[in-house]
Write an enzyme that holds these catalytic residues in place. Structure first.
Site, PDB file in Angstrom:
ATOM      1  N   SER A   1       0.831  -1.197   0.000  1.00  0.00           N
ATOM      2  CA  SER A   1       0.000   0.000   0.000  1.00  0.00           C
ATOM      3  C   SER A   1       0.876   1.262   0.000  1.00  0.00           C
ATOM      4  CB  SER A   1      -0.964  -0.075   1.188  1.00  0.00           C
ATOM      5  OG  SER A   1      -1.943   0.907   1.106  1.00  0.00           O
TER       6      SER A   1
ATOM      7  N   ASP B   1     -10.320  -4.520  -4.800  1.00  0.00           N
ATOM      8  CA  ASP B   1      -9.707  -3.461  -3.991  1.00  0.00           C
ATOM      9  C   ASP B   1     -10.555  -2.191  -4.095  1.00  0.00           C
ATOM     10  OD1 ASP B   1      -8.071  -1.458  -2.907  1.00  0.00           O
ATOM     11  OD2 ASP B   1      -6.262  -2.523  -3.483  1.00  0.00           O
TER      12      ASP B   1
ATOM     13  N   HIS C   1      -8.143  -4.777  -0.500  1.00  0.00           N
ATOM     14  CA  HIS C   1      -6.861  -4.082  -0.330  1.00  0.00           C
ATOM     15  C   HIS C   1      -5.905  -4.905   0.547  1.00  0.00           C
ATOM     16  CE1 HIS C   1      -4.478  -0.533  -0.983  1.00  0.00           C
ATOM     17  NE2 HIS C   1      -4.227  -0.425   0.314  1.00  0.00           N
TER      18      HIS C   1
END
Ligand code: MLT
Length: 230
Positions: free
Chosen positions: A112, A162, A193
């Site tokens: 991320s 996601d 995610h």
């Protein structure tokens, strides 16, 4: 040996390679709200004998560490991002000296926000990385001048569900990296995610291929990934 340290400009953990002839170092870059301990277990699953170098992001967002400032979800403060990218690359270079690492065997593993700064390092300071595993990355910015990534291998691991990163965003990043000359593999997972076990298995297989292609010795066994690591 694990060394918690505040030196070299970043609070970080360093775990030396388990085997003296293992030249690989994983640069572990956590997501928003993580810290230098978050990805150590993931790193050990991905490459059990590698050295692990894990810095904590220096930007605080309402108490949550990150690697660079953002103005909103997915809207980055580009000036800060670029400055922090250089800071991080300088840290990696200093760590190579301090811990006697092989400078040409540093592979970033970012999740991320950590994946986003790793992509930014590829665009601005590619020399410090031999490759990168980017879990749930976005396009950090579009470089004015394309870097020359000269076949550097990059794994993008994306989640089909996601809610933060659309498939188009992943495809945009893939195209940019390919234009810059990277050798890009995309792993699509039926996940959001967060990471799924199959993401970790894919990264582990990719890393083994990476090490073998460089003639590095790869251990024949290690822990099997279990559960979601992040
Ligand atoms: C970022 O800010 O880097 C991305 O939006 C991912 C996140 O940290 O949520």
């Amino acid at each position: 040996m694990t060394t918690p340290s505040e030196s070299l400009g970043f609070i970080h953990r360093f775990i030396a390679a388990k085997e003296p002839d293992s030249p690989l170092t994983l640069l572990l870059l956590h997501g928003t709200g993580g810290d230098e301990t978050d990805l150590l277990g993931l790193g050990q699953q991905l490459a059990p004998s590698a050295a692990l170098l894990s810095p904590r992001g220096r930007v605080m967002e309402n108490g949550a560490p990150r690697y660079f400032r953002r103005l909103a979800e997915g809207v980055f403060d580009l000036e800060d991002l670029k400055a922090r990218t250089h800071e991080l690359a300088d840290f990696v270079e200093a760590a190579v000296q301090r811990y006697h690492l092989a400078a040409d065997r540093i592979v970033a593993v970012g999740f991320s926000n950590g994946a986003n700064i790793a992509a930014s390092v590829l665009f601005l300071r590619a020399d410090v990385l031999a490759g990168a595993v980017l879990f749930r990355p976005m396009v950090p910015f579009v470089p004015d001048a394309m870097p020359h990534l000269g076949g550097k291998p990059v794994l993008l691991a994306a989640g089909r569900q996601d809610p933060i990163i659309s498939p188009e965003e992943t495809e945009r990043l893939r195209r940019l990296l390919v234009r810059a000359g990277a050798e890009v593999t995309v792993h699509w997972e039926q996940a959001g995610h967060g990471l799924a076990p199959a993401d970790i298995a894919a990264a582990r297989t990719w890393l083994r291929g990476w090490a073998t292609s460089r003639g590095d010795r790869v251990p024949t066994k290690g822990r099997t990934p279990r559960g979601t690591a992040v």
